[in-house]
Design an enzyme around this catalytic site. Structure first.
Site, PDB file in Angstrom:
ATOM      1  N   CYS A 121       7.006   1.234   0.687  1.00 15.21           N
ATOM      2  CA  CYS A 121       6.991   2.656   1.049  1.00 15.21           C
ATOM      3  C   CYS A 121       7.292   2.817   2.537  1.00 15.21           C
ATOM      4  O   CYS A 121       8.085   3.679   2.933  1.00 15.21           O
ATOM      5  CB  CYS A 121       5.628   3.256   0.701  1.00 15.21           C
ATOM      6  N   CYS A 122       6.687   1.964   3.362  1.00 19.94           N
ATOM      7  CA  CYS A 122       6.977   1.985   4.803  1.00 19.94           C
ATOM      8  C   CYS A 122       8.449   1.691   5.061  1.00 19.94           C
ATOM      9  O   CYS A 122       9.055   2.242   5.982  1.00 19.94           O
ATOM     10  CB  CYS A 122       6.108   0.968   5.538  1.00 19.94           C
ATOM     11  N   CYS A 203       0.909   8.115   8.529  1.00 15.61           N
ATOM     12  CA  CYS A 203       1.136   9.035   7.426  1.00 15.61           C
ATOM     13  C   CYS A 203      -0.205   9.530   6.880  1.00 15.61           C
ATOM     14  O   CYS A 203      -1.202   8.792   6.895  1.00 15.61           O
ATOM     15  CB  CYS A 203       1.926   8.350   6.317  1.00 15.61           C
ATOM     16  N   CYS A 206      -2.291   7.501   4.422  1.00 12.65           N
ATOM     17  CA  CYS A 206      -2.655   6.164   4.894  1.00 12.65           C
ATOM     18  C   CYS A 206      -3.520   6.189   6.149  1.00 12.65           C
ATOM     19  O   CYS A 206      -3.665   5.179   6.840  1.00 12.65           O
ATOM     20  CB  CYS A 206      -1.388   5.350   5.157  1.00 12.65           C
ATOM     21  N   CYS A 231       3.037  -1.776   9.609  1.00 14.35           N
ATOM     22  CA  CYS A 231       3.996  -1.096   8.738  1.00 14.35           C
ATOM     23  C   CYS A 231       5.345  -1.778   8.737  1.00 14.35           C
ATOM     24  O   CYS A 231       6.184  -1.514   7.884  1.00 14.35           O
ATOM     25  CB  CYS A 231       4.163   0.358   9.159  1.00 14.35           C
TER      26      CYS A 231
END
Length: 248
Positions: A121-122, A203, A206, A231
């Site tokens: 996702c990062c 984010c 997170c 990340c």
């Protein structure tokens, strides 16, 4: 009590640290004319750097990543920077189709399911936009500090990355108290989430507030073990790792 009142505690040698920081920024501007950028996370440290760049009129571009998963307060800070300093902030976001595809395939809460999916996702939301941000540039400036985590304890003022790019971390030796002393001293705009006990802000899914006595980065990816908490922006082999994950 706001973050300034709570945290502003300058080191005894703060003025010497400040002088070294300014020297590093001036060095970056001189050695990479027209090709150096501050990659700001919009956190407290980066706001100090932005203020120094503006205050000393250094020819260093400002840029940030909007992952499309940031807190509203973080996104709003971009406009506040432009208004306060009269400087443009370049904003790089992931392609909408890439985000839609990732969420469609893995779900909106994929980051909680495994470290691999969280890093993937990062990769979509941060590393791909970072690549575009750095295109045509051979140096960047970060807000990394040695005090932030064990993984960052060896951060140097100037480092050469494997890809040949130069990374400057002018606040490497600063304490959290130094950061907030400067912010209070110069009335630097900052993310109001810092007033709500968010020392490190990423984010929204997170990031959480931290409790008294918790580690500085305890609110980032709090469900993971300490060794996994990066990340990929500041891990040398991350692009290759993320590319592998995205192709699984």
């Amino acid at each position: 009590m706001n973050a300034i009142t709570l945290n502003a505690r300058p080191s005894a040698d703060f003025e010497a640290k400040l002088a070294r920081t300014l020297a590093v920024l001036q060095q970056a501007a001189a050695e990479h004319p027209g090709s150096v950028v501050q990659g700001t996370s919009l956190g407290a440290e980066d706001m100090v750097i932005t203020d120094l760049i503006a205050r000393h009129r250094l020819p260093i571009a400002l840029a940030t990543l909007n992952t499309q998963a940031l807190h509203d307060e973080t996104v709003a800070l971009i406009g506040r920077i432009e208004q306060h300093y009269g400087l443009p902030v370049e904003v790089f976001s992931p392609p909408a189709e890439a985000v839609i595809q990732f969420v469609s395939q893995h779900g909106p809460k994929a980051m909680y399911e495994s470290v691999a999916l969280r890093k993937a996702c990062c990769g979509v939301r941060k590393l791909e936009p970072l690549g575009r941000m750095m295109a045509g540039r051979d140096a960047w400036i970060t807000g990394l500090r040695r005090e932030q985590s064990n993984d960052r304890a060896a951060v140097e003022f100037v480092e050469r990355e494997p890809n040949g790019r130069t990374k400057y971390s002018p606040l490497a030796e600063w304490t959290w108290g130094d950061v907030w002393h400067y912010i209070g001293q110069h009335q630097v705009p900052y993310n109001p989430l810092h007033d709500q006990f968010y020392p490190s802000i990423g984010c929204a899914p997170c990031t959480r507030a931290v409790a008294l006595g918790e580690d500085f980065r305890a609110g980032r990816w709090w469900w993971e073990q300490e060794g996994a908490k990066e990340c990929g922006l500041h891990v040398h082999d991350a692009p290759a790792q993320v590319s592998t994950l995205l192709n699984r």
